[in-house]
Structure formats: structure tokens, C-alpha cells
Enzyme design. Structure first.
Site, PDB file in Angstrom:
ATOM      1  N   ASP A 275       3.974  -6.028   3.523  1.00 33.75           N
ATOM      2  CA  ASP A 275       3.791  -4.897   4.422  1.00 33.75           C
ATOM      3  C   ASP A 275       4.812  -5.014   5.542  1.00 33.75           C
ATOM      4  OD1 ASP A 275       2.719  -2.632   5.614  1.00 33.75           O
ATOM      5  OD2 ASP A 275       0.642  -3.292   5.387  1.00 33.75           O
TER       6      ASP A 275
ATOM      7  N   GLU B 113      -5.188   1.109   2.691  1.00 34.02           N
ATOM      8  CA  GLU B 113      -4.858   0.107   3.701  1.00 34.02           C
ATOM      9  C   GLU B 113      -4.899   0.673   5.105  1.00 34.02           C
ATOM     10  OE1 GLU B 113      -2.575  -2.450   6.411  1.00 34.02           O
ATOM     11  OE2 GLU B 113      -2.228  -0.341   5.896  1.00 34.02           O
ATOM     12  N   GLU B 114      -4.415   1.894   5.288  1.00 42.84           N
ATOM     13  CA  GLU B 114      -4.336   2.456   6.631  1.00 42.84           C
ATOM     14  C   GLU B 114      -5.711   2.663   7.264  1.00 42.84           C
ATOM     15  OE1 GLU B 114      -1.846   2.569   8.418  1.00 42.84           O
ATOM     16  OE2 GLU B 114      -0.059   2.770   7.190  1.00 42.84           O
TER      17      GLU B 114
ATOM     18  N   HIS C   2       4.531   3.641  12.658  1.00 46.00           N
ATOM     19  CA  HIS C   2       3.579   4.743  12.809  1.00 46.00           C
ATOM     20  C   HIS C   2       4.166   5.918  13.586  1.00 46.00           C
ATOM     21  CE1 HIS C   2      -0.361   2.402  11.759  1.00 46.00           C
ATOM     22  NE2 HIS C   2       0.616   2.213  10.891  1.00 46.00           N
TER      23      HIS C   2
ATOM     24  N   ASP D 266       6.322   2.349   6.186  1.00 44.87           N
ATOM     25  CA  ASP D 266       5.063   1.599   6.148  1.00 44.87           C
ATOM     26  C   ASP D 266       4.124   2.355   5.214  1.00 44.87           C
ATOM     27  OD1 ASP D 266       2.675   0.267   6.674  1.00 44.87           O
ATOM     28  OD2 ASP D 266       2.417   1.175   8.647  1.00 44.87           O
TER      29      ASP D 266
ATOM     30  N   HIS E 273       0.818  -1.213   0.000  1.00 47.02           N
ATOM     31  CA  HIS E 273       0.000   0.000   0.000  1.00 47.02           C
ATOM     32  C   HIS E 273       0.847   1.256   0.000  1.00 47.02           C
ATOM     33  CE1 HIS E 273       0.307   1.194   4.338  1.00 47.02           C
ATOM     34  NE2 HIS E 273       0.469  -0.101   4.550  1.00 47.02           N
TER      35      HIS E 273
END
Length: 349
Positions: free
Chosen positions: A242, A221-222, A322, A187, A70
């Protein structure tokens, strides 16, 4: 046998993380990927959600594979233009306000203008606020200071900034000479870079794939549903690429490929996982098996949406997900090698 040039992959990742693309506003980065693939005459199409699907025909067109990574990232959206001329945010994706305190950002208006700013606590000034260090980092206390001469909501709106405008965070990307790459949004743009380089190599070198293979560059995706559609009825195996999550009790590191056994959605397909381990061991690829307790992927989204597929999850190990992320070129290399051999392996039929 040769693998994609890892330095070229790292340079491509640097380009990708430098393109703002919070979930919901990903057209620019999808266009970048589209143009990259067009250089090699790769067949692509956009789905209605804005994601991109590239397809490479294989020797067997009755059974398909799909891989996904993603390109959407964490970000924010303007919740309120405050009377002070600052902005209240609403978060996009699963992260905490403390991870963006002090971060530089961009505000993109609906007309396409971009302004810069800084995300700060309202009570930042220690010479004024006694609770500068103890006040809760939350939506009420954190705000964007815009780099313009504005002191009222009306002055902000005159710039064209309004509720619903997207806010992206400065990636602060650095490529270090000892092989580390530090940046927000590894990510999952690290994985996107890996897949793009592999697609390029397969095409340029004319590598035959045993099965028709689709590559979904997903863009939601998030927020949980990037990879739950556009899966052909012929698709048997679906592999999400991922990030591998690191922390206490985890075996994932920044130097190997992480093969996920289970996440918050439940176990991944056991036989596919064993096949990935076998490929890693046969080809001297460094890997770690791991469980990610607070995690979901495009593969788990596809399973939840009812697709009858074999699903798996692998990826480079990334520290401090994150937040201020970091990985190493060796993890990029090991992930690349495992996917390279997986794409040319027999399927679990």
C-alpha cells in the site's frame, strides 16, 4: 534476472485508476483484474465480500504467504436529492471535502446509468455570495451539480438518480515524460498494478516460488476491513502493499520503496521488517523506513481480526495522499524489485 517492464506497469496503473471503484461498488474493476489474470491461466476466486484471491502454488504447500493490495478507492454516495436538483453527498473513506472541491464526477444509478457532474460549494459564485471563500467546506455547503437540465428533486429522480447511488471522482491521470504519474487513486491502484505485473512474470517465466503464495486484491480497505478474512490457516507471512505516506517529518519520498515500521495500529513485525531491509540492501534497492501516524492497512486489519500471522507493510511513496496524488516510476520500480526478491526469499519460520 529481469524485472517486470516498468512502462507496462505504469500503463496498467493508468487503466486501473480510470475505472471507477469507490468502496462498495468495485465489481467493474475486480472483473478487469479477473480477466487480466485469466489471460495467464492464474487460479482465482472471489470471496463473498467481492474481493479477488489469486494463488500460485509453491514448493512448500504447508507454509503459505499472502500479499494484498486494494483496488477500492475513496468516493461518495448520494445522501440527499435536494429540492434545487442538486445532490448532497456522504463521503466514503477518510478524506476532506476541500480535496474534492471543483472535481468532475460520475453518478452511477442502481440501474447502471451514468451521469456526470461537478462537486461545488453551494456558495461558489463570488458575484453573489460574500462568503464564497470563507464558508466551511462540509456536507451542508458542498453539492453535486448534475450535467442535465434539472431544477427540482422530481426531475433528478426521473433520471433514475436516488439516495444511495455511488459517486466517483475523475482521476485526471497523467503520465509525464520525466517519469512522474499524477492521478487520484494511486492509493492503492499503483500497488495493484505492481502485483499484477509480478504475477504475470512469475507465471510466464515459470519462476518457482518457495511457498504457496496468495494475492488478495481487496475491495474494502478504505473502510477498514478489506484484508481481514480469507487468510488460510497455513499463512505465516502477510504483506500489505500500500502507499507510503509523505509529509513533514516523513522520510518516504516518490523515488524509493517505503517500508513501514509503525502506523496507527502499532509496530509491524520487527523481524519481517529487518528481512525486507536486508533484501533491499543486498539487491541495491532504494528504500526508506517510515512511520505513518494516521494510517491503517489490510495487514493491520488482519491482525486486529485475530489472525496468527507475521505482518508487514511496504509500498511506493505517494505525495498528497487522499487528494491529488503523485509518484514517480522509480518508486514503482523499487517497490517491484523488493517484492520480486521477497517472493523468492526464505520465510521467517
Amino acid at each position: 534476472m529481469s524485472y517486470p517492464n516498468s512502462q507496462e506497469t505504469i500503463n496498467l496503473i493508468k487503466e486501473l485508476v480510470s475505472i471507477p471503484s469507490p468502496s462498495g461498488n468495485t465489481n467493474e474493476v475486480i472483473t478487469f483484474v479477473e480477466k487480466f489474470l485469466a489471460e495467464y491461466n492464474i487460479e482465482t476466486k472471489r470471496n463473498r465480500k467481492g474481493g479477488l484471491i489469486a494463488t500460485i502454488p509453491g514448493n512448500d504447500d504447508t507454509n503459505h504467504r499472502m500479499l494484498t493490495a486494494h483496488v477500492d478507492t475513496l468516493g461518495a454516495i448520494v445522501k440527499e436529492v435536494k429540492p434545487s436538483g442538486r445532490l448532497k453527498l456522504d463521503l466514503i473513506g477518510g478524506f476532506k471535502y476541500n480535496s474534492i472541491e471543483g472535481e468532475y464526477c460520475q453518478i452511477q444509478t442502481s440501474s447502471g446509468k451514468t451521469y456526470t457532474g461537478t462537486i461545488l460549494m453551494h456558495q461558489t459564485t463570488v458575484h453573489v455570495y460574500k462568503n464564497a471563500g470563507t464558508a466551511e467546506r462540509n456536507q451542508e455547503n458542498m453539492e453535486v451539480r448534475i450535467d442535465e437540465k434539472v431544477h427540482t428533486a422530481a426531475e433528478v429522480r426521473k433520471l433514475g438518480i436516488e439516495v444511495g447511488d455511488f459517486v466517483s471522482f475523475d482521476p485526471r491521470v497523467q503520465l509525464l515524460p520525466n517519469g512522474y504519474i499524477k492521478s487520484r487513486h494511486l492509493d492503492d491502484k499503483a500497488s495493484v498494478g505492481i502485483l499484477l505485473q509480478l504475477i504475470k512474470q512469475i507465471t510466464v517465466e515459470g519462476i518457482d516460488l518457495p511457498y504457496t503464495t496468495h494475492f488478495l486484491i481487496s475491495n474494502n480497505e478504505e473502510i477498514g476491513y478489506g484484508g481481514n478474512s480469507n487468510i488460510t490457516p497455513e499463512t505465516v507471512e502477510y504483506l500489505a502493499v500500500d502507499m507510503g505516506a509523505m509529509g513533514d517529518g516523513q522520510s518516504t519520498d516518490e523515488y524509493t520503496v517505503s517500508i513501514c515500521v509503525k502506523d496507527a495500529s502499532g509496530p509491524y513485525h520487527y523481524e519481517l521488517r529487518k528481512n525486507l531491509v536486508r533484501l533491499a540492501e543486498e539487491n541495491q534497492i532504494g528504500y526508506k523506513l517510515d512511520i505513518y501516524p494516521y494510517y491503517g492497512s489490510d495487514a493491520s486489519a488482519a491482525i486486529r481480526s485475530g489472525h496468527d500471522i507475521i505482518h508487514g507493510l511496504i509500498g511506493p511513496g505517494i505525495d498528497s495522499s487522499h487528494a491529488f496524488e503523485r509518484t514517480h516510476i522509480s518508486s514503482i520500480e523499487n517497490t517491484t524489485k523488493l517484492i520480486y526478491h521477497y517472493l523468492q526469499s526464505k520465510m521467517l519460520l
